[in-house]
Motif scaffolding. Sequence first.
Motif, PDB file in Angstrom:
ATOM      1  N   ALA A 175     -47.698   5.641 -19.369  1.00 15.48           N
ATOM      2  CA  ALA A 175     -46.682   6.136 -20.351  1.00 15.48           C
ATOM      3  C   ALA A 175     -45.360   6.775 -19.914  1.00 15.48           C
ATOM      4  O   ALA A 175     -44.342   6.227 -19.901  1.00 15.48           O
ATOM      5  CB  ALA A 175     -47.235   6.653 -21.562  1.00 15.48           C
ATOM      6  N   PRO A 176     -45.604   7.863 -19.352  1.00 11.77           N
ATOM      7  CA  PRO A 176     -44.292   8.489 -18.743  1.00 11.77           C
ATOM      8  C   PRO A 176     -43.745   7.776 -17.548  1.00 11.77           C
ATOM      9  O   PRO A 176     -42.181   7.841 -17.323  1.00 11.77           O
ATOM     10  CB  PRO A 176     -44.827   9.993 -18.230  1.00 11.77           C
ATOM     11  CG  PRO A 176     -46.180  10.341 -18.799  1.00 11.77           C
ATOM     12  CD  PRO A 176     -46.579   8.781 -19.188  1.00 11.77           C
ATOM     13  N   LEU A 177     -44.648   7.058 -16.789  1.00 13.95           N
ATOM     14  CA  LEU A 177     -43.770   6.168 -15.683  1.00 13.95           C
ATOM     15  C   LEU A 177     -43.050   5.105 -16.379  1.00 13.95           C
ATOM     16  O   LEU A 177     -41.815   4.924 -15.562  1.00 13.95           O
ATOM     17  CB  LEU A 177     -45.000   5.645 -14.750  1.00 13.95           C
ATOM     18  CG  LEU A 177     -44.644   4.681 -13.692  1.00 13.95           C
ATOM     19  CD1 LEU A 177     -43.685   5.418 -12.632  1.00 13.95           C
ATOM     20  CD2 LEU A 177     -45.835   4.263 -12.895  1.00 13.95           C
ATOM     21  N   ARG A 186     -33.900  -3.057 -18.970  1.00  9.31           N
ATOM     22  CA  ARG A 186     -33.686  -4.507 -18.878  1.00  9.31           C
ATOM     23  C   ARG A 186     -34.695  -5.126 -19.945  1.00  9.31           C
ATOM     24  O   ARG A 186     -34.774  -6.255 -19.960  1.00  9.31           O
ATOM     25  CB  ARG A 186     -33.947  -5.027 -17.313  1.00  9.31           C
ATOM     26  CG  ARG A 186     -32.847  -4.462 -16.613  1.00  9.31           C
ATOM     27  CD  ARG A 186     -33.093  -4.812 -15.333  1.00  9.31           C
ATOM     28  NE  ARG A 186     -32.269  -4.287 -14.096  1.00  9.31           N
ATOM     29  CZ  ARG A 186     -32.053  -4.295 -13.038  1.00  9.31           C
ATOM     30  NH1 ARG A 186     -32.831  -5.259 -12.320  1.00  9.31           N
ATOM     31  NH2 ARG A 186     -31.295  -3.545 -12.113  1.00  9.31           N
ATOM     32  N   TYR A 187     -35.565  -4.357 -20.219  1.00 10.84           N
ATOM     33  CA  TYR A 187     -36.648  -4.568 -21.173  1.00 10.84           C
ATOM     34  C   TYR A 187     -35.938  -4.362 -22.684  1.00 10.84           C
ATOM     35  O   TYR A 187     -35.732  -3.253 -22.913  1.00 10.84           O
ATOM     36  CB  TYR A 187     -38.036  -4.025 -21.055  1.00 10.84           C
ATOM     37  CG  TYR A 187     -39.090  -4.305 -22.112  1.00 10.84           C
ATOM     38  CD1 TYR A 187     -39.703  -5.546 -22.298  1.00 10.84           C
ATOM     39  CD2 TYR A 187     -39.211  -3.362 -23.234  1.00 10.84           C
ATOM     40  CE1 TYR A 187     -40.618  -6.053 -23.080  1.00 10.84           C
ATOM     41  CE2 TYR A 187     -40.209  -3.586 -24.314  1.00 10.84           C
ATOM     42  CZ  TYR A 187     -40.896  -4.781 -24.129  1.00 10.84           C
ATOM     43  OH  TYR A 187     -41.978  -5.164 -25.096  1.00 10.84           O
ATOM     44  N   LYS A 188     -35.796  -5.301 -23.500  1.00 11.07           N
ATOM     45  CA  LYS A 188     -35.048  -5.146 -24.674  1.00 11.07           C
ATOM     46  C   LYS A 188     -35.802  -4.732 -25.906  1.00 11.07           C
ATOM     47  O   LYS A 188     -35.474  -4.255 -27.008  1.00 11.07           O
ATOM     48  CB  LYS A 188     -34.450  -6.428 -25.108  1.00 11.07           C
ATOM     49  CG  LYS A 188     -33.146  -6.767 -24.061  1.00 11.07           C
ATOM     50  CD  LYS A 188     -32.214  -5.713 -23.578  1.00 11.07           C
ATOM     51  CE  LYS A 188     -31.482  -6.374 -22.607  1.00 11.07           C
ATOM     52  NZ  LYS A 188     -30.371  -5.300 -22.056  1.00 11.07           N
ATOM     53  N   GLY A 189     -37.182  -4.963 -25.695  1.00 12.34           N
ATOM     54  CA  GLY A 189     -38.161  -4.395 -26.618  1.00 12.34           C
ATOM     55  C   GLY A 189     -38.453  -2.966 -26.872  1.00 12.34           C
ATOM     56  O   GLY A 189     -37.887  -1.947 -26.237  1.00 12.34           O
ATOM     57  N   SER A 190     -39.407  -2.721 -27.554  1.00 10.88           N
ATOM     58  CA  SER A 190     -39.760  -1.048 -27.844  1.00 10.88           C
ATOM     59  C   SER A 190     -40.918  -0.836 -26.495  1.00 10.88           C
ATOM     60  O   SER A 190     -41.844  -1.218 -26.666  1.00 10.88           O
ATOM     61  CB  SER A 190     -40.168  -0.992 -29.171  1.00 10.88           C
ATOM     62  OG  SER A 190     -40.667   0.546 -29.191  1.00 10.88           O
ATOM     63  N   LEU A 191     -40.438   0.066 -25.840  1.00 15.78           N
ATOM     64  CA  LEU A 191     -41.433   0.704 -24.938  1.00 15.78           C
ATOM     65  C   LEU A 191     -42.575   1.211 -25.628  1.00 15.78           C
ATOM     66  O   LEU A 191     -43.843   1.250 -25.008  1.00 15.78           O
ATOM     67  CB  LEU A 191     -40.846   1.361 -23.908  1.00 15.78           C
ATOM     68  CG  LEU A 191     -40.068   0.985 -22.713  1.00 15.78           C
ATOM     69  CD1 LEU A 191     -39.432   1.956 -21.677  1.00 15.78           C
ATOM     70  CD2 LEU A 191     -40.967  -0.095 -21.971  1.00 15.78           C
ATOM     71  N   ASP A 192     -42.574   1.841 -26.641  1.00 13.67           N
ATOM     72  CA  ASP A 192     -43.221   2.817 -27.472  1.00 13.67           C
ATOM     73  C   ASP A 192     -44.537   1.426 -27.898  1.00 13.67           C
ATOM     74  O   ASP A 192     -45.615   1.529 -27.867  1.00 13.67           O
ATOM     75  CB  ASP A 192     -42.768   3.129 -28.722  1.00 13.67           C
ATOM     76  CG  ASP A 192     -41.915   4.345 -28.630  1.00 13.67           C
ATOM     77  OD1 ASP A 192     -41.669   4.739 -27.295  1.00 13.67           O
ATOM     78  OD2 ASP A 192     -41.785   5.155 -29.426  1.00 13.67           O
ATOM     79  N   VAL A 193     -44.029   0.188 -28.310  1.00 13.81           N
ATOM     80  CA  VAL A 193     -45.015  -0.562 -28.681  1.00 13.81           C
ATOM     81  C   VAL A 193     -45.467  -1.306 -27.416  1.00 13.81           C
ATOM     82  O   VAL A 193     -46.980  -1.561 -27.659  1.00 13.81           O
ATOM     83  CB  VAL A 193     -44.253  -1.776 -29.495  1.00 13.81           C
ATOM     84  CG1 VAL A 193     -45.079  -2.835 -29.996  1.00 13.81           C
ATOM     85  CG2 VAL A 193     -43.639  -1.070 -30.819  1.00 13.81           C
TER      86      VAL A 193
END
Length: 341
Positions: A175-177, A186-193
């Motif tokens: 997660a922190p990485l 460049r990833y347009k979505g949610s990193l949380d999800v």
Amino acid sequence: MSTATLLSTTNTNFQRPATFQLKTPTLLFTRQQPVFPFPFPFNSKPFELHTNVLTDNPLLSVCSASRRSSTTTTATDGSVSELDDNTRKVLQFALWAAEGVYIIWLFLLPYAPGDPVWAISSDTINSLIGLSLNFFFILPLMNSVVGINLLEAPVLHPMSEGLFNFVIGWTFMFAPLLFTDRNRDRYKGSLDVLWGFQMFLTNTFLIPYMAIRLNKPDTEYTPKKASQLESVMVNGAPVVGVVGGAACLISILWALFGRADGNFGGVADRWEFLVSYLGSERLAYAFIWDICLYIVFQPWLIGENLQNVEKSKANLVKYLSFVPVFGLVAYLLCLDVDEEV
């Protein structure tokens, strides 16, 4: 006769200045190649005597040569960039192909060990529920060590529990990485999800992220405000590293020595069970795939984000990044939170 003599004398006097005027521009431009023929006007300024300024002026010729060299360099850089672009496309293709193989082979086709997702057995479901209840060994330790028995932990083979929690502990530290990855925009979505699903389905979601982060940067991208989960994970990166690393270490010890009173045998017996478990259970078989992929993705991501680490410890983290699990722990412990946040 006197009148003719006077006119001849006057004409001679007027020709001398003309001869002098011709010599002046000739001497001035003997080192250069004039564009226009002589004679030049006497009152012309020096820079007006040349029309091809770029080719005749030595200083500007040097500048022009420099521009040509720059153009040549740019062309060379373009070929290098083109090579990098080809490499990027090859890597992306390989990652998307790996995603297809991962899903088709591990989820759909019946040829891998165990049952595919569309024919999953009740025993596999019960095992998965039991492993989830024993997440990070919290419930078993509460029952046996603390003495709290509000909910009894399912009794499973310690080798299966150790394998499950080892992969989950490693995934937890990603997660922190991901939140500090320089190419995360460049990833347009949610990193949380994405990370939330990664905790349940591991590389089913991490492989696409690794492919998407290779896209060309978006010049019109507006940085997103950090989510609460991102802030907690980045600010608490050392804690995440300690908890995740401890979970992985305990998982190994638990697999070898856990539930000593449960008649699960010694190390040799447990190893024999592991071999049989990997050859008969789809979940265990998929975890081996996850471990192999994490071994590749961990140094890849850490190596491209060493600028987030404290400068004095960057070399140490660089070398440790190739050590499974411990390299990620080192990255989280040495993360320069102030610089990143």
